[in-house]
Design a protein around this motif. Structure first.
Motif, PDB file in Angstrom:
ATOM      1  N   GLY A  13     -10.814  19.952 -17.722  1.00 43.68           N
ATOM      2  CA  GLY A  13     -11.495  21.244 -17.702  1.00 43.68           C
ATOM      3  C   GLY A  13     -10.764  22.267 -18.544  1.00 43.68           C
ATOM      4  O   GLY A  13     -10.037  21.930 -19.483  1.00 43.68           O
ATOM      5  N   GLN A  14     -10.946  23.567 -18.174  1.00 40.59           N
ATOM      6  CA  GLN A  14     -10.348  24.608 -19.014  1.00 40.59           C
ATOM      7  C   GLN A  14      -8.826  24.562 -19.008  1.00 40.59           C
ATOM      8  O   GLN A  14      -8.186  24.832 -20.030  1.00 40.59           O
ATOM      9  CB  GLN A  14     -10.834  25.997 -18.585  1.00 40.59           C
ATOM     10  CG  GLN A  14     -10.339  26.477 -17.225  1.00 40.59           C
ATOM     11  CD  GLN A  14     -11.339  26.207 -16.129  1.00 40.59           C
ATOM     12  OE1 GLN A  14     -12.192  25.343 -16.265  1.00 40.59           O
ATOM     13  NE2 GLN A  14     -11.256  26.980 -15.051  1.00 40.59           N
ATOM     14  N   ARG A  17      -7.903  21.898 -21.333  1.00 41.97           N
ATOM     15  CA  ARG A  17      -8.174  22.302 -22.713  1.00 41.97           C
ATOM     16  C   ARG A  17      -7.015  23.135 -23.271  1.00 41.97           C
ATOM     17  O   ARG A  17      -6.556  22.916 -24.394  1.00 41.97           O
ATOM     18  CB  ARG A  17      -9.471  23.111 -22.765  1.00 41.97           C
ATOM     19  CG  ARG A  17      -9.919  23.525 -24.165  1.00 41.97           C
ATOM     20  CD  ARG A  17     -11.165  24.374 -24.070  1.00 41.97           C
ATOM     21  NE  ARG A  17     -11.635  24.870 -25.355  1.00 41.97           N
ATOM     22  CZ  ARG A  17     -12.558  24.289 -26.125  1.00 41.97           C
ATOM     23  NH1 ARG A  17     -13.109  23.151 -25.714  1.00 41.97           N
ATOM     24  NH2 ARG A  17     -12.935  24.816 -27.266  1.00 41.97           N
ATOM     25  N   ALA A  38     -15.836  16.501 -21.723  1.00 36.78           N
ATOM     26  CA  ALA A  38     -15.001  17.490 -21.035  1.00 36.78           C
ATOM     27  C   ALA A  38     -14.370  18.446 -22.050  1.00 36.78           C
ATOM     28  O   ALA A  38     -14.073  18.051 -23.188  1.00 36.78           O
ATOM     29  CB  ALA A  38     -13.913  16.791 -20.233  1.00 36.78           C
ATOM     30  N   PRO A  39     -14.160  19.716 -21.676  1.00 31.65           N
ATOM     31  CA  PRO A  39     -13.609  20.711 -22.615  1.00 31.65           C
ATOM     32  C   PRO A  39     -12.323  20.278 -23.306  1.00 31.65           C
ATOM     33  O   PRO A  39     -12.140  20.545 -24.502  1.00 31.65           O
ATOM     34  CB  PRO A  39     -13.388  21.931 -21.717  1.00 31.65           C
ATOM     35  CG  PRO A  39     -14.445  21.812 -20.668  1.00 31.65           C
ATOM     36  CD  PRO A  39     -14.561  20.338 -20.391  1.00 31.65           C
ATOM     37  N   TYR A 343     -14.201  28.406 -22.854  1.00 29.73           N
ATOM     38  CA  TYR A 343     -13.819  27.076 -22.396  1.00 29.73           C
ATOM     39  C   TYR A 343     -14.788  25.962 -22.799  1.00 29.73           C
ATOM     40  O   TYR A 343     -14.550  24.803 -22.460  1.00 29.73           O
ATOM     41  CB  TYR A 343     -13.658  27.077 -20.881  1.00 29.73           C
ATOM     42  CG  TYR A 343     -12.665  28.079 -20.356  1.00 29.73           C
ATOM     43  CD1 TYR A 343     -11.556  28.471 -21.111  1.00 29.73           C
ATOM     44  CD2 TYR A 343     -12.818  28.635 -19.081  1.00 29.73           C
ATOM     45  CE1 TYR A 343     -10.634  29.382 -20.620  1.00 29.73           C
ATOM     46  CE2 TYR A 343     -11.913  29.542 -18.580  1.00 29.73           C
ATOM     47  CZ  TYR A 343     -10.822  29.920 -19.346  1.00 29.73           C
ATOM     48  OH  TYR A 343      -9.917  30.827 -18.852  1.00 29.73           O
ATOM     49  N   LYS A 345     -17.784  25.094 -21.689  1.00 31.04           N
ATOM     50  CA  LYS A 345     -18.247  24.369 -20.498  1.00 31.04           C
ATOM     51  C   LYS A 345     -19.773  24.316 -20.397  1.00 31.04           C
ATOM     52  O   LYS A 345     -20.310  23.999 -19.345  1.00 31.04           O
ATOM     53  CB  LYS A 345     -17.650  25.023 -19.249  1.00 31.04           C
ATOM     54  CG  LYS A 345     -16.138  24.909 -19.187  1.00 31.04           C
ATOM     55  CD  LYS A 345     -15.520  25.783 -18.120  1.00 31.04           C
ATOM     56  CE  LYS A 345     -15.698  25.223 -16.746  1.00 31.04           C
ATOM     57  NZ  LYS A 345     -14.917  25.985 -15.733  1.00 31.04           N
ATOM     58  N   ARG A 352     -18.903  30.737 -12.058  1.00 34.51           N
ATOM     59  CA  ARG A 352     -18.171  29.691 -12.772  1.00 34.51           C
ATOM     60  C   ARG A 352     -17.266  30.318 -13.824  1.00 34.51           C
ATOM     61  O   ARG A 352     -17.684  31.204 -14.572  1.00 34.51           O
ATOM     62  CB  ARG A 352     -19.151  28.739 -13.446  1.00 34.51           C
ATOM     63  CG  ARG A 352     -18.505  27.481 -14.029  1.00 34.51           C
ATOM     64  CD  ARG A 352     -19.546  26.642 -14.760  1.00 34.51           C
ATOM     65  NE  ARG A 352     -19.015  25.316 -15.074  1.00 34.51           N
ATOM     66  CZ  ARG A 352     -19.578  24.464 -15.922  1.00 34.51           C
ATOM     67  NH1 ARG A 352     -20.696  24.802 -16.536  1.00 34.51           N
ATOM     68  NH2 ARG A 352     -19.030  23.278 -16.154  1.00 34.51           N
TER      69      ARG A 352
END
Length: 566
Positions: A13-14, A17, A38-39, A343, A345, A352
């Motif tokens: 995720g972020q 990342r 995925a990021p 991010y 996403k 979120r």
């Protein structure tokens, strides 16, 4: 630098990342286990990534076969799978630490052995109303009901203000393993990022976090209005808590600063953390840099963890529109000294985390001034995205007793009906509920309150005590009591000691309190200022053009007789 080992990352995720961004700068190969797009995978083009769930045992084994060391950007991983592969690949931090930390109740039980100060807590065995009621009677209301596992960003928590909230709380957290925690009446929430290395434990400076709807909204680095002593104590508490666990890497530690300047640990995360994003711009080494260096045993100069320039981080949260976060990022492009992180996403969803913005400046006050227009835009966007589009209250009105409400009604009606301001109204007493009163006043600014109106009779300590717990302007309304005609209350409010100012209006004059509050808001809000000007003009016209004309027409005797009949 020799070729570093290959790092396997659970979760892309972020956080993954931004960890990948740090890895790329040092040519560190990182293989990610997460969904296909995925990021973290989007900025790392190689075929070593694994598509699957970080909770799936087979996918975890596949990742372990491709790397030399495993780490995670999220606590909610299969620690038994990590234990299984730990004989073949290093796991940092230790799977033992992650297993304890991912269960918040076990985390507290474990840390209690090391004399870490925490709020009192009790485990629920049956999740019954009777059980929670008994705990409430023991610890006192309000209390916080929490899920032991799978809880983050407010999900899995429910505030139980009284026994009446028990059924709703148990229904909201139905099916989860639960524990209850005594309410921490704090004046500020603090966080410290800690780096555990092979040589010891380091820490970044203490920062202030501001939560909205149980999600971190803002981070101020360094924390505002805390002493050097508190900064040192907070870092010491954080380091001691992290030192209790096995393994290396970055840990996020959240805590409460209480009214007496003591500290309570809230919870600990065995990973890089939202409250440490400011380090990317504000420090020589970010939390992502130091996490990689810690797990790979690379040098970390302690001076590189110091804040080079004050910073404020604002989370970009999704709204109801799929592109709501992009509009915020677009607005941030015009903000000086702003670094924007998106991010990738996909579409936004309400609440979120879609990105963040960090502003740096030579002082924290300058950074506040720079970022405030963006905060105002975000708040306005959030209001527009709500179904009712009801604005967040920016005037707080408190009274010591419900008997004071009749005095406040004229001012409340003026604010709502004329100015279109729906204030936040509470009953809290400086004497009967002093702790709640202090919590209300100290947290008002973080809720968006800009000015407080406080009404009280008798000794009338409420306005002064509220002012002592906030930097917001406080307007006192002395209430006429059964004795002394409210003069005692007037004197009590107006005779505040030097350093704790309280604006004071006449006895029972909630209209003037409302008008003064509107004038304060009007200094920063053109719409409110125009309404203030219109009110003054209408009062002038009524006095000169209507009442004055009639008095001259019918004479003072007849005018007086009419007044007597009203």
């Amino acid at each position: 630098m020799h070729s570093p080992p290959i790092v396997g990352l659970l979760g892309g995720g972020q956080l993954g990342r931004m960890l990948m961004e740090s890895a790329n700068r040092l040519n560190i190969r990182m293989n990610v286990l997460d969904t296909e797009n995925a990021p973290a995978k989007q900025i790392s083009a190689h075929d070593g990534h694994v598509t699957g769930s970080f909770k799936d045992r087979a996918s975890l084994r596949k990742l372990a076969e491709t790397c030399d060391i495993l780490t995670a950007e999220i606590e909610h991983v299969d620690t038994y799978g990590l234990e299984e592969v730990s004989s073949k690949v290093k796991v940092e931090p230790s799977w033992k630490a992650i297993r304890i930390i991912q269960d918040k109740f076990h985390q507290k039980e474990y840390l209690s052995k090391f004399n870490i100060p925490m709020a009192e807590y009790r485990e629920l065995h049956k999740n019954s109303a009777e059980e929670l009621k008994a705990i409430g009677e023991e610890l006192g209301f309000p209390l916080m009901l929490k899920s032991k596992t799978q809880a983050y960003d407010g999900r899995g928590n429910y505030s139980v203000k009284s026994q009446a909230d028990i059924p709703a709380a148990l229904e909201a957290l139905n099916g989860r393993p639960l524990y209850a925690e005594k309410w921490a009446h704090f004046k500020m929430e603090l966080a410290v990022m800690v780096v555990k290395t092979k040589d010891g434990v380091l820490s970044y400076p203490t920062v202030e976090t501001v939560q909205e709807n149980s999600i971190c909204k803002l981070v101020y680095a360094p924390a505002r209005n805390i002493s050097d002593t508190i900064n040192r104590k907070a870092q010491e508490l954080a380091r001691n808590a992290v030192a209790a666990f096995e393994g290396k890497g970055v840990f996020g530690v959240e805590m409460f600063l209480l009214e007496d300047d003591s500290l309570l640990l809230c919870e600990l995360a065995s990973r890089i953390h939202n409250s440490g994003h400011y380090t990317i711009e504000a420090c020589a080494l970010s939390q992502f840099d130091t996490h990689l260096r810690a797990i790979l045993d690379l040098p970390i100069p302690p001076q590189s963890l110091e804040i080079r320039e004050p910073a404020i981080m604002l989370n970009i949260l999704g709204g109801s529109a799929p592109d709501s976060h992009l509009k915020i990022a677009e607005r941030a492009l015009s903000i000086p000294n702003a670094s924007i992180h998106l991010y990738s996403k996909g579409d936004a969803r309400p609440g979120r985390k879609m990105g963040h913005v960090t502003v740096t400046a030579s002082t924290i006050q300058e950074a506040e001034a720079i970022i405030q227009p963006l905060i105002d835009f975000v708040d306005g966007t959030q209001r527009a995205n709500t179904q009712t589009s009801k604005p967040r209250p920016n005037i707080g009105v408190v009274m010591g007793s419900d008997s004071d409400l009749k005095t406040l009604v004229p001012g409340l009606k003026l604010l709502k009906d004329y100015f279109g301001i729906d204030p936040e109204v509470e009953i809290t007493s400086a004497h009967r509920t002093p702790t709640y009163m202090a919590e209300y006043a100290s947290s008002a600014a973080s809720r968006g309150i800009k000015v407080i109106i406080a009404a009280a009779g008798g000794a009338a300590h409420l306005p002064g005590m509220a002012a002592a717990h906030t930097s917001l302007p406080v307007i006192g309304v002395p209430v006429k009591g059964s004795s002394l005609d409210g003069v005692d209350s007037l004197y009590s409010i107006v005779q505040m000691p030097r350093g704790v100012p309280v604006a004071t209006v006449g006895i029972n004059n909630s209209i003037n309190a409302a008008l003064l509050a509107a004038r304060i808001l009007g200094a920063f809000d053109a719409r409110v200022q125009r309404k203030v000007e219109e009110y003054a003009q209408s009062a002038k016209e009524e006095n000169l053009d209507i009442k004055g004309v009639k008095l001259r027409e019918i004479g003072w005797e007849a005018y007086h007789e009419e007044m007597q009949k009203r």
